[in-house]
Motif scaffolding. Structure first.
Motif, PDB file in Angstrom:
ATOM      1  N   MET A  80     -24.352 -21.562   2.247  1.00 14.20           N
ATOM      2  CA  MET A  80     -24.516 -20.393   3.105  1.00 14.20           C
ATOM      3  C   MET A  80     -25.345 -19.316   2.430  1.00 14.20           C
ATOM      4  O   MET A  80     -26.165 -18.645   3.058  1.00 14.20           O
ATOM      5  CB  MET A  80     -23.134 -19.831   3.483  1.00 14.20           C
ATOM      6  N   GLU A  81     -25.148 -19.137   1.131  1.00 15.23           N
ATOM      7  CA  GLU A  81     -25.804 -18.042   0.422  1.00 15.23           C
ATOM      8  C   GLU A  81     -27.104 -18.483  -0.254  1.00 15.23           C
ATOM      9  O   GLU A  81     -27.768 -17.678  -0.898  1.00 15.23           O
ATOM     10  CB  GLU A  81     -24.842 -17.483  -0.637  1.00 15.23           C
ATOM     11  N   ARG A  82     -27.482 -19.731  -0.080  1.00 10.68           N
ATOM     12  CA  ARG A  82     -28.655 -20.266  -0.761  1.00 10.68           C
ATOM     13  C   ARG A  82     -29.951 -19.798  -0.096  1.00 10.68           C
ATOM     14  O   ARG A  82     -30.064 -19.766   1.123  1.00 10.68           O
ATOM     15  CB  ARG A  82     -28.602 -21.794  -0.739  1.00 10.68           C
ATOM     16  N   CYS A  83     -30.914 -19.452  -0.875  1.00 11.50           N
ATOM     17  CA  CYS A  83     -32.244 -19.092  -0.365  1.00 11.50           C
ATOM     18  C   CYS A  83     -32.987 -20.373   0.001  1.00 11.50           C
ATOM     19  O   CYS A  83     -33.067 -21.300  -0.814  1.00 11.50           O
ATOM     20  CB  CYS A  83     -33.017 -18.311  -1.431  1.00 11.50           C
ATOM     21  N   LEU A 136     -21.891 -13.517  18.480  1.00  8.86           N
ATOM     22  CA  LEU A 136     -22.696 -14.649  18.017  1.00  8.86           C
ATOM     23  C   LEU A 136     -22.230 -16.002  18.554  1.00  8.86           C
ATOM     24  O   LEU A 136     -23.065 -16.798  19.001  1.00  8.86           O
ATOM     25  CB  LEU A 136     -22.727 -14.658  16.485  1.00  8.86           C
ATOM     26  N   PRO A 137     -20.914 -16.329  18.540  1.00  4.00           N
ATOM     27  CA  PRO A 137     -20.511 -17.653  19.028  1.00  4.00           C
ATOM     28  C   PRO A 137     -20.967 -17.939  20.451  1.00  4.00           C
ATOM     29  O   PRO A 137     -21.468 -19.029  20.734  1.00  4.00           O
ATOM     30  CB  PRO A 137     -18.974 -17.599  18.928  1.00  4.00           C
ATOM     31  N   LYS A 138     -20.827 -16.948  21.354  1.00  4.56           N
ATOM     32  CA  LYS A 138     -21.237 -17.171  22.743  1.00  4.56           C
ATOM     33  C   LYS A 138     -22.752 -17.325  22.847  1.00  4.56           C
ATOM     34  O   LYS A 138     -23.254 -18.190  23.573  1.00  4.56           O
ATOM     35  CB  LYS A 138     -20.771 -16.016  23.625  1.00  4.56           C
ATOM     36  N   ASP A 224     -20.468 -23.812  12.245  1.00  2.00           N
ATOM     37  CA  ASP A 224     -19.340 -24.428  11.537  1.00  2.00           C
ATOM     38  C   ASP A 224     -19.143 -23.749  10.184  1.00  2.00           C
ATOM     39  O   ASP A 224     -18.014 -23.483   9.754  1.00  2.00           O
ATOM     40  CB  ASP A 224     -19.594 -25.922  11.333  1.00  2.00           C
ATOM     41  N   ALA A 225     -20.273 -23.470   9.518  1.00  2.99           N
ATOM     42  CA  ALA A 225     -20.189 -22.816   8.215  1.00  2.99           C
ATOM     43  C   ALA A 225     -19.599 -21.412   8.341  1.00  2.99           C
ATOM     44  O   ALA A 225     -18.780 -20.983   7.532  1.00  2.99           O
ATOM     45  CB  ALA A 225     -21.577 -22.750   7.574  1.00  2.99           C
ATOM     46  N   ILE A 226     -20.016 -20.688   9.383  1.00  2.00           N
ATOM     47  CA  ILE A 226     -19.490 -19.332   9.610  1.00  2.00           C
ATOM     48  C   ILE A 226     -17.991 -19.381   9.886  1.00  2.00           C
ATOM     49  O   ILE A 226     -17.212 -18.575   9.361  1.00  2.00           O
ATOM     50  CB  ILE A 226     -20.237 -18.656  10.770  1.00  2.00           C
ATOM     51  N   GLU A 227     -17.576 -20.362  10.723  1.00  5.22           N
ATOM     52  CA  GLU A 227     -16.156 -20.491  11.022  1.00  5.22           C
ATOM     53  C   GLU A 227     -15.353 -20.762   9.747  1.00  5.22           C
ATOM     54  O   GLU A 227     -14.271 -20.224   9.541  1.00  5.22           O
ATOM     55  CB  GLU A 227     -15.935 -21.638  12.025  1.00  5.22           C
ATOM     56  N   ASN A 228     -15.933 -21.619   8.880  1.00  6.84           N
ATOM     57  CA  ASN A 228     -15.243 -21.963   7.632  1.00  6.84           C
ATOM     58  C   ASN A 228     -15.211 -20.804   6.639  1.00  6.84           C
ATOM     59  O   ASN A 228     -14.404 -20.771   5.717  1.00  6.84           O
ATOM     60  CB  ASN A 228     -15.914 -23.179   6.979  1.00  6.84           C
ATOM     61  N   GLU A 234     -17.432 -10.267   3.108  1.00  7.08           N
ATOM     62  CA  GLU A 234     -18.367  -9.811   4.131  1.00  7.08           C
ATOM     63  C   GLU A 234     -19.812 -10.185   3.819  1.00  7.08           C
ATOM     64  O   GLU A 234     -20.586 -10.503   4.729  1.00  7.08           O
ATOM     65  CB  GLU A 234     -18.223  -8.300   4.320  1.00  7.08           C
ATOM     66  N   PRO A 235     -20.235 -10.148   2.570  1.00  5.84           N
ATOM     67  CA  PRO A 235     -21.633 -10.554   2.285  1.00  5.84           C
ATOM     68  C   PRO A 235     -21.927 -11.970   2.771  1.00  5.84           C
ATOM     69  O   PRO A 235     -22.979 -12.231   3.339  1.00  5.84           O
ATOM     70  CB  PRO A 235     -21.727 -10.428   0.759  1.00  5.84           C
ATOM     71  N   THR A 236     -20.993 -12.877   2.523  1.00  4.26           N
ATOM     72  CA  THR A 236     -21.196 -14.262   2.959  1.00  4.26           C
ATOM     73  C   THR A 236     -21.313 -14.332   4.474  1.00  4.26           C
ATOM     74  O   THR A 236     -22.204 -15.008   5.015  1.00  4.26           O
ATOM     75  CB  THR A 236     -20.018 -15.136   2.495  1.00  4.26           C
ATOM     76  N   LEU A 237     -20.421 -13.621   5.188  1.00  2.42           N
ATOM     77  CA  LEU A 237     -20.489 -13.626   6.649  1.00  2.42           C
ATOM     78  C   LEU A 237     -21.777 -12.988   7.137  1.00  2.42           C
ATOM     79  O   LEU A 237     -22.404 -13.456   8.097  1.00  2.42           O
ATOM     80  CB  LEU A 237     -19.288 -12.874   7.234  1.00  2.42           C
ATOM     81  N   TYR A 238     -22.206 -11.919   6.479  1.00  2.00           N
ATOM     82  CA  TYR A 238     -23.452 -11.254   6.881  1.00  2.00           C
ATOM     83  C   TYR A 238     -24.643 -12.200   6.728  1.00  2.00           C
ATOM     84  O   TYR A 238     -25.510 -12.287   7.597  1.00  2.00           O
ATOM     85  CB  TYR A 238     -23.654 -10.017   6.019  1.00  2.00           C
ATOM     86  N   ILE A 239     -24.643 -12.903   5.617  1.00  2.00           N
ATOM     87  CA  ILE A 239     -25.743 -13.866   5.401  1.00  2.00           C
ATOM     88  C   ILE A 239     -25.732 -14.928   6.493  1.00  2.00           C
ATOM     89  O   ILE A 239     -26.775 -15.299   7.041  1.00  2.00           O
ATOM     90  CB  ILE A 239     -25.601 -14.514   4.003  1.00  2.00           C
ATOM     91  N   GLY A 240     -24.525 -15.435   6.805  1.00  2.00           N
ATOM     92  CA  GLY A 240     -24.437 -16.446   7.869  1.00  2.00           C
ATOM     93  C   GLY A 240     -24.963 -15.929   9.187  1.00  2.00           C
ATOM     94  O   GLY A 240     -25.689 -16.622   9.898  1.00  2.00           O
TER      95      GLY A 240
END
Length: 566
Positions: A80-83, A136-138, A224-228, A234-240
């Motif tokens: 998720m956080e990979r460039c 986002l999901p919808k 799926d990654a965001i759900e997981n 929050e940074p991880t979710l923001y990136i997703g």
């Protein structure tokens, strides 16, 4: 901010690489890695890899062309956080100027001059409450559905092209039997040209299909990654969310481009003079490749009438007056109409001249476009014949492909989302393309024509039904719930109805002899487009051509009325 970030991505005058040679790093050297050993899970530069290979001859070493596999190795940056440009680096920054997620290498290479570069943890605060995250999901689900529909349409388009090819090749063989072997070269030229044109379109279609599949999976993987990661920081979710947003922008742009082209198709006109004189032509006929581009009008546009013209559709051998109960247009501009009084389906060319006629067993009613050159015709004869006949057009002729029989009347049909919506007069049914009943969506037994004609909006959210006996236009949602019931003094006994790709709704009425435009919600009349003085007498069927911005009005009359709009 930019200068501070720039200084942070230098180390002793050297740039930080996306992957650093593990061996060099142990010697405090900063050397970019060009190889990765999956067994050692270490990176090597060009100078160090020969030593490794000599010591570990059976290890699998990947070079830069497999760099994505490097990033999947244990101990590397989380996916998720990979460039994506520099897979060995984590996304830590946001370039506000370009609205892009960045790793330190990205900033060093492409964003040195940018004025506003922010740290992701600072920007990501409160992301869980941001509409960008909550909606986002919808949005992703809606876009994936569009991609699925587009993929399905392109797949059917491909099959339609090959059906056309089969008919054209058969026609060529029929001509070929009447002449001698010297036409072999001409036949080959025609087929080669035909295959070349199909291959050309197949390339585009396959590319669209592959894109839809890939984007569909990419969006699913991201969601799926965001759900997981919902429990992550929050940074991880923001990136997703940002990654998903970028992917959605790409998908929407491609869907918009694809939507401007409804279908790819071929037309063919055999050269009948070949049998008499064939030394000059180089092929069996003229192949025309066509791409349909729909006219674009905003949803709130209210149309005005430019003029109208009548076109005779009666054959010289016919004695009764024509009864045009169904009209639809093919992507190539040909028009298919049903004539109940003569039990015929008629094919009109782009100048609205009858070029072919197909006799059906009994009275044909509505007709709808399926895909490419295929239409479906409703045929009824009391309770003895209630069926849908699938016809296709090739080389200027109508052919029946297959039939579906029902245990109820079949007055109108609509194809949407790979399903058939059939009105019986008292109910609206949903069937699969193989003829299996999916559900009864709506029912009104108060009158025998309470559910007569029906159409569906392009997004599938609204279904419009005419009820002539009660002078009503009924709007349903896709679950069969009534959203609106519309009546108007200018709409007495509504018969024909159609909706444009953009959502413009048109209705014609038998007794009031009118054509109306109604708002997309089916609640308000926007304008009365035409009346009896404009030629609207005994209207029974309506079709809006997005290709020409015309309304085709089928009537109990020997002529087809074409109303030009702007």
């Amino acid at each position: 901010m930019a200068s501070n970030v720039e200084s942070s991505i230098h180390r002793g005058g050297d740039f930080i690489h996306d992957f650093v040679c593990s061996a060099c790093e142990e010697d405090r050297l900063n050397t970019e890695a060009q190889h990765f050993c999956s067994q050692c899970t270490k990176y090597y530069c060009d100078n160090c890899v020969p030593v490794h290979n000599k010591l570990y001859k059976r290890h699998a070493v990947l070079d830069r062309k497999d760099v994505k596999k490097w990033a999947a190795a244990p101990g590397t940056v989380d996916a998720m956080e990979r460039c994506e440009k520099h897979p060995g680096k984590a996304l830590e920054l946001v370039c506000v100027d370009h609205d892009k997620l960045c790793c330190p290498v990205c900033v060093a290479v492409g964003h040195r001059q940018c004025a506003s570069i922010l740290h992701i943890p600072d920007v990501a605060k409160g992301i869980r409450k941001d509409p960008m995250f909550t909606q986002l999901p919808k949005e992703v689900a809606d876009l994936r559905k569009q991609l699925e529909d587009m993929e399905d349409a392109r797949t059917k388009n491909s099959a339609s092209l090959w059906d056309t090819r089969a008919v054209i090749v058969d026609e060529n063989k029929t001509i070929r039997e009447n002449i001698n072997a010297s036409l072999d070269k001409m036949e080959k030229t025609t087929v080669d040209e035909l295959d070349s044109l199909i291959a050309k379109h197949e390339t585009v279609i396959k590319k669209d299909i592959d894109f839809c599949k890939q984007m569909h999976e990419d969006l699913k993987s991201l969601m799926d990654a965001i759900e997981n990661k919902k429990s992550s920081g929050e940074p991880t979710l923001y990136i997703g969310v940002k990654k998903c947003g970028d992917k959605m922008k790409e998908a929407r742009a491609h869907v918009h481009r694809m939507s401007s082209v409804e279908t790819y198709y071929l037309t063919y006109q055999p050269d009948k003079t070949i049998e008499k004189w064939f030394s000059s032509p180089q092929s069996f006929g003229v192949l025309n490749e066509c791409v349909t581009v729909a006219a674009q009008f905003p949803q709130e546009h209210v149309f005005q009438v430019l003029g109208s013209k009548e076109y005779n559709v009666k054959m010289s051998s016919e004695t009764l007056e024509c009864d045009i109960g169904g009209v639809c247009e093919l992507p190539c501009g040909q028009v298919v109409i049903t004539d109940r009084n003569h039990s015929k389906v008629k094919l009109l060319d782009r100048e609205y001249l009858v070029v072919d006629v197909y006799d059906v067993a009994r009275a044909p009613w509505g007709v709808c476009h399926i895909c490419g050159d295929e239409v479906a015709v409703c045929v009824n004869y009391f309770d003895q014949i209630c069926e849908l006949q699938f016809m296709y057009v090739a080389i200027g002729k109508l052919f029946v492909r297959r039939k579906l029989s029902f245990n109820h009347k079949c007055f109108a049909a609509v194809y949407h989302g790979d399903q058939l919506y059939i009105s019986s007069g008292t109910a609206l049914y949903v069937y699969t393309m193989s003829g299996q009943l999916a559900k009864k969506l709506y029912e009104d037994k108060t009158e025998s024509d309470a559910v007569e004609k029906c159409v569906i909006s392009n997004d599938g959210k609204r279904i419009y039904i005419t009820n002539p006996s009660k002078n009503q236009l009924i709007t349903l949602d896709n679950m069969g719930n009534t959203l609106a019931t519309f009546t108007d003094p200018d709409m007495i006994q509504p018969t024909g109805i159609d909706v444009s790709p953009a959502g413009h709704v048109f209705v014609c009425a038998w007794d009031s002899k009118t054509v109306l435009q109604v708002d997309k919600d089916g609640k308000t009349k926007l304008t009365t487009l035409a009346k009896k003085v404009d030629g609207v007498s005994c209207p029974k069927a309506l079709f809006f051509s997005s290709r020409t911005s015309c309304l085709f009005v089928g009537r109990w009359k020997d002529t087809l009325l074409v109303i030009m709009l702007q």
